[in-house]
Scaffold this motif. Structure first.
Motif, short mmCIF file in Angstrom:
data_model
loop_
_atom_site.label_atom_id
_atom_site.label_comp_id
_atom_site.label_asym_id
_atom_site.label_seq_id
_atom_site.Cartn_x
_atom_site.Cartn_y
_atom_site.Cartn_z
N LEU A 1 20.87 14.85 4.43
CA LEU A 1 21.27 14.77 6.22
C LEU A 1 22.34 15.60 6.84
O LEU A 1 21.67 15.34 8.18
CB LEU A 1 21.91 12.37 5.84
N ARG A 2 22.97 15.44 6.66
CA ARG A 2 24.12 16.91 7.50
C ARG A 2 23.27 18.38 7.90
O ARG A 2 23.45 18.61 8.67
CB ARG A 2 25.42 16.80 6.33
N ARG A 3 22.76 18.22 6.97
CA ARG A 3 21.45 19.07 7.29
C ARG A 3 20.30 19.24 8.23
O ARG A 3 20.22 19.85 9.23
CB ARG A 3 20.89 20.20 5.55
N ILE A 4 20.04 18.03 8.11
CA ILE A 4 18.88 17.03 8.73
C ILE A 4 19.50 17.86 9.82
O ILE A 4 19.02 17.98 11.25
CB ILE A 4 18.13 15.92 8.30
N ASP A 5 20.82 16.77 9.67
CA ASP A 5 20.82 16.74 11.64
C ASP A 5 22.69 16.73 11.36
O ASP A 5 23.46 15.53 10.92
CB ASP A 5 20.70 14.51 11.83
N SER A 6 23.60 17.61 11.78
CA SER A 6 24.64 18.29 12.15
C SER A 6 25.21 16.87 12.36
O SER A 6 27.65 17.34 12.52
CB SER A 6 24.72 19.17 12.50
N THR A 7 24.96 16.43 13.81
CA THR A 7 25.89 15.83 14.31
C THR A 7 26.18 14.65 14.07
O THR A 7 26.81 13.71 14.48
CB THR A 7 25.71 15.59 15.71
N ALA A 8 25.26 14.22 12.48
CA ALA A 8 25.15 12.11 12.06
C ALA A 8 26.46 12.53 11.32
O ALA A 8 26.55 13.70 10.80
CB ALA A 8 24.22 12.44 11.90
N LYS A 9 27.00 11.08 11.31
CA LYS A 9 28.00 11.12 10.06
C LYS A 9 26.78 10.42 8.64
O LYS A 9 25.88 9.36 8.88
CB LYS A 9 29.01 10.15 10.21
N ALA A 10 27.31 11.21 7.36
CA ALA A 10 26.65 11.20 6.62
C ALA A 10 27.75 10.47 5.35
O ALA A 10 28.58 11.26 4.71
CB ALA A 10 25.72 11.91 5.90
N GLY B 1 1.02 -0.77 0.16
CA GLY B 1 -0.42 0.28 0.19
C GLY B 1 0.84 1.31 0.77
O GLY B 1 0.72 1.58 -0.62
N LEU B 2 1.94 1.05 0.86
CA LEU B 2 3.01 2.88 0.96
C LEU B 2 3.62 2.23 -0.54
O LEU B 2 3.67 3.55 -0.57
CB LEU B 2 3.79 2.40 1.89
N LEU B 3 4.09 1.64 -1.26
CA LEU B 3 4.91 2.02 -2.54
C LEU B 3 3.64 2.47 -3.68
O LEU B 3 3.93 2.96 -4.64
CB LEU B 3 5.19 0.41 -3.03
N VAL B 4 2.78 2.46 -3.16
CA VAL B 4 1.01 2.90 -4.50
C VAL B 4 1.07 3.98 -3.95
O VAL B 4 0.90 5.19 -4.67
CB VAL B 4 0.12 2.01 -4.14
N GLU B 5 1.76 4.02 -2.56
CA GLU B 5 1.02 5.27 -2.38
C GLU B 5 2.07 6.89 -2.06
O GLU B 5 1.87 8.02 -1.99
CB GLU B 5 0.75 5.85 -0.76
N GLN B 6 2.73 6.04 -2.52
CA GLN B 6 3.76 7.28 -2.14
C GLN B 6 4.13 7.95 -3.82
O GLN B 6 4.99 8.74 -4.31
CB GLN B 6 5.37 6.43 -2.33
N LEU B 7 3.56 7.45 -4.98
CA LEU B 7 3.28 8.27 -6.26
C LEU B 7 2.86 9.82 -5.90
O LEU B 7 3.40 10.07 -6.41
CB LEU B 7 2.67 7.05 -6.66
N THR B 8 1.53 9.42 -5.25
CA THR B 8 0.67 10.96 -4.80
C THR B 8 1.01 11.96 -3.25
O THR B 8 0.89 12.98 -3.46
CB THR B 8 -0.81 10.88 -5.10
N ALA B 9 1.80 10.63 -2.46
CA ALA B 9 2.29 11.37 -1.43
C ALA B 9 3.72 12.09 -0.88
O ALA B 9 4.44 12.28 -1.96
CB ALA B 9 2.11 10.29 -0.40
N PRO B 10 3.50 13.25 -0.42
CA PRO B 10 4.99 13.92 -0.25
C PRO B 10 5.71 12.62 0.41
O PRO B 10 5.76 12.53 1.16
CB PRO B 10 4.39 14.87 0.42
N VAL B 11 6.96 13.12 -0.22
CA VAL B 11 8.65 12.42 0.15
C VAL B 11 8.39 13.11 1.26
O VAL B 11 9.71 13.89 1.08
CB VAL B 11 9.58 12.32 -0.39
N LYS B 12 8.78 12.75 2.48
CA LYS B 12 8.84 13.14 4.41
C LYS B 12 10.63 12.66 4.65
O LYS B 12 10.28 12.38 5.84
CB LYS B 12 7.95 12.36 5.22
N PHE B 13 11.10 13.29 4.01
CA PHE B 13 12.48 12.43 4.13
C PHE B 13 13.39 13.00 5.50
O PHE B 13 13.30 13.02 6.30
CB PHE B 13 13.50 12.80 3.13
N THR B 14 12.69 14.52 5.33
CA THR B 14 12.97 15.09 6.64
C THR B 14 13.07 14.85 7.67
O THR B 14 13.19 14.73 9.08
CB THR B 14 12.40 16.70 6.83
#
Length: 237
Positions: A209-218, A169-182
């Motif tokens: 990812l570095r802008r989302i969490d500056s303390t994490a390694k990417a 269901g999520l793989l179908v929904e993702q086509l029209t849903a926003p990508v909540k990557f943050t």
């Protein structure tokens, strides 16, 4: 291929997450479906999205330098445009009908956006304008028997860890849903993830990812040299 190279060196993910079409690769990396099944679905998805874009033309634009609630308010006020990608703080992509996207860009600049940049894409992806694509891909997705993932799957549709029975269901929904990557990356950080490994041809997600969490390694892995660097990094942590 990148996932196979990591596995051959004994590197396994603790969690998996993907941005937009990258969710198919993430699920394959977690053995929720086979690589062959993922590739077949990605092909069907591409054909469906292209057809939907021809039926209902649209565009996308990146709004830089505004807080998400401001962009969300503009999308509520302007008919025909929606938030499409929450990429990182201060960077949200909108999607919709061409005049509505243009108006949103103009108003975003008036609101104080640093820039509003139209993207070179062929349609209004992750918006209701490509709903027919979701309808077309659904039968192909429904034919897949998803396995319990070997690593927890963080959905960028819900920004939650999702089980196997929800994946179709999520793989179908993702086509029209926003990508909540943050939101998804932030949730992984709250789960204790401190190192993110980007497997693919570029390093865009590592920058986000570095802008989302500056303390994490990417760490992007896209060739043998970067793979060796990852091995060295993991050996010291």
């Amino acid at each position: 291929m990148g996932r196979a190279a990591l596995k051959a060196r004994g590197i396994e993910p603790d969690y998996v997450v993907g941005h937009s079409v990258g969710e198919f690769a993430a699920l394959a990396a977690a053995n929720a479906l086979s690589t062959e099944e993922a590739l077949a679905l990605v092909r069907e998805r591409g054909l469906a999205m292209a057809e939907a874009a021809r039926e209902r033309p649209g565009s996308m634009a990146a709004i830089l330098g505004l807080e998400d609630p401001v962009v969300e308010r503009l999308c509520r006020q302007i008919i025909g445009v929606w938030p499409a990608n929450y990429n990182c703080p201060g960077q949200i992509v909108v999607s919709g009908e061409n005049p509505a996207v243009d108006e949103c860009c103009d108003q975003a600049v008036d609101e104080g956006a640093r820039r509003a940049v139209k993207l070179r894409v062929s349609g209004a992806f992750h918006s209701p304008l490509v709903a027919h694509a979701a309808e077309r891909i659904k039968p192909a997705v429904d034919r897949i028997k998803f396995n319990d993932p070997s690593a927890p799957f963080m959905s960028t549709v819900t920004a939650k860890i999702e089980p196997a029975h929800r994946m179709a269901g999520l793989l179908v929904e993702q086509l029209t849903a926003p990508v909540k990557f943050t939101q998804a990356a932030s949730e992984l950080a709250r789960e204790g993830v401190r190192t993110f490994v980007e497997v693919g041809p570029g390093n865009v997600l590592s920058g986000l990812l570095r802008r989302i969490d500056s303390t994490a390694k990417a760490i992007p892995v896209n060739n043998l040299a970067s793979l060796a660097k990852l091995e060295d990094e993991l050996a010291t942590t």
